[in-house]
Design an enzyme around this catalytic site. Sequence first.
Site, mmCIF file in Angstrom:
data_model
loop_
_atom_site.group_PDB
_atom_site.id
_atom_site.type_symbol
_atom_site.label_atom_id
_atom_site.label_comp_id
_atom_site.label_asym_id
_atom_site.label_seq_id
_atom_site.Cartn_x
_atom_site.Cartn_y
_atom_site.Cartn_z
ATOM 1 N N GLY A 10 -24.969 8.141 21.583
ATOM 2 C CA GLY A 10 -25.039 7.962 23.046
ATOM 3 C C GLY A 10 -26.443 8.205 23.600
ATOM 4 O O GLY A 10 -26.578 8.777 24.677
ATOM 5 N N PRO A 11 -27.488 7.727 22.876
ATOM 6 C CA PRO A 11 -28.869 8.084 23.264
ATOM 7 C C PRO A 11 -29.317 7.551 24.625
ATOM 8 O O PRO A 11 -30.196 8.137 25.246
ATOM 9 C CB PRO A 11 -29.727 7.468 22.147
ATOM 10 N N GLY A 13 -27.426 7.369 27.272
ATOM 11 C CA GLY A 13 -26.657 8.006 28.350
ATOM 12 C C GLY A 13 -27.455 9.109 29.033
ATOM 13 O O GLY A 13 -28.518 9.518 28.551
ATOM 14 N N MET A 15 -26.712 12.276 29.350
ATOM 15 C CA MET A 15 -26.769 13.475 28.507
ATOM 16 C C MET A 15 -27.521 13.199 27.194
ATOM 17 O O MET A 15 -28.307 14.034 26.741
ATOM 18 C CB MET A 15 -25.346 13.944 28.184
ATOM 19 N N PRO A 126 -16.393 21.961 26.112
ATOM 20 C CA PRO A 126 -16.170 21.207 27.353
ATOM 21 C C PRO A 126 -17.330 21.355 28.341
ATOM 22 O O PRO A 126 -17.545 20.476 29.162
ATOM 23 C CB PRO A 126 -14.897 21.834 27.921
ATOM 24 N N PHE A 128 -21.482 22.961 28.351
ATOM 25 C CA PHE A 128 -22.563 23.667 27.668
ATOM 26 C C PHE A 128 -23.401 24.507 28.630
ATOM 27 O O PHE A 128 -24.343 25.168 28.201
ATOM 28 C CB PHE A 128 -23.490 22.666 26.961
ATOM 29 N N HIS A 155 -17.105 15.878 40.481
ATOM 30 C CA HIS A 155 -18.086 15.207 39.619
ATOM 31 C C HIS A 155 -18.566 13.895 40.239
ATOM 32 O O HIS A 155 -17.919 13.345 41.129
ATOM 33 C CB HIS A 155 -17.472 14.897 38.243
ATOM 34 N N HIS A 156 -19.669 13.393 39.677
ATOM 35 C CA HIS A 156 -20.191 12.063 39.990
ATOM 36 C C HIS A 156 -19.108 10.996 39.752
ATOM 37 O O HIS A 156 -18.190 11.209 38.945
ATOM 38 C CB HIS A 156 -21.411 11.785 39.108
ATOM 39 N N LYS A 159 -17.788 9.316 36.165
ATOM 40 C CA LYS A 159 -17.017 10.060 35.163
ATOM 41 C C LYS A 159 -15.714 9.325 34.831
ATOM 42 O O LYS A 159 -15.007 8.887 35.734
ATOM 43 C CB LYS A 159 -16.730 11.485 35.667
#
Length: 265
Positions: A10-11, A13, A15, A126, A128, A155-156, A159
Amino acid sequence: MMTINIIVAGPRGKMGSEAINMIEKEDAFRLVACIDRKNGGKTLQDIESLPALNIPIFDDVEACFEKIEADILIDLTVPEVGYVHTLAAIKHNIRPVVGTSGFTSEQISELTALAEEKKLGAIIAPNFAIGAVLMMKFSQMAAKYFPDIEIIEKHHDNKLDAPSGTAIKTAELIRESRNRKQQGHPDEKETINGARGAEFDGMRIHSVRLPGLVAHQEVIFGSDGQLLTIKHDSFNRGSFMEGIKFSVEKVMELDKLVYGLENIL
Ligand SMILES: NC(=O)C1=CN([C@@H]2O[C@H](COP(=O)(O)OP(=O)(O)OC[C@H]3O[C@@H](n4cnc5c(N)ncnc54)[C@H](OP(=O)(O)O)[C@@H]3O)[C@@H](O)[C@H]2O)C=CC1
Ligand SMILES: O=C(O)C1=N[C@H](C(=O)O)C[C@H](O)C1
């Protein structure tokens, strides 16, 4: 100093790209490959938004794990794919550090059993952000004294999963310290479906999705004449990186799957 070789899924994304920046800053961490469904065969430097690094990208998880020698997979994708990646990583003796939310409890149990069988370290967290972990633990403590609880997570609006992994984990921790209680009026009726939110062990979880938000949660405890609110806000994705860095180091010492950062902090 031991070098830890890491694959990121998921590079591109929000996160994943933040995780790549974190890895680049750590002397002991080395990014060795990425998994990205749209850019197999390219290298990271071919993607405009990412650092100019000669790191191979795979669209096929099995090919990646067979060709690349890695210690750790960091997965920051979507639940269905994240689960497949995590399963494959454990099978290939690559330790997963998973931020992807939305795994079912059956999937977590299956991954736990496989990691135990292989005596391999794995972490599924869930959330970090250290502050969020404290918010969950403080909520677990408070629930012993205030059993009437509503969880509001915000959340945004990109999601995919609801309720959030953090809200589910909070409710699970609360369940450990509180006797089950069916909240609200026994005869209450929803005139619009979902008005009272999702039900978990008698408490309610409400999911708000709005542009402008990042990741926020309030746990509200109500009692006669008093209200306690425990609240955490993540204002950017950098807030999660300390926990990912810690997990990458810690997972190398583990020989089983740990679900939730609170179990290793
Ligand atoms: N544990 C924690 O502390 C945190 C966890 N999260 C979780 O991390 C995950 C990622 O969040 P975030 O970075 O904000 O999300 P983004 O939407 O920004 O990134 C998701 C990434 O997954 C990829 N992806 C989507 N669908 C697929 C698919 N079918 N196959 C392969 N790759 C796919 C996307 O690529 P594409 O462009 O091709 O769709 C993208 O690179 C979410 O599950 C989120 O809940 C988020 C923040 C903190
Ligand atoms: O999708 C997100 O953004 C986040 N997901 C995780 C969750 O589901 O709890 C962690 C954090 O809340 C951000």
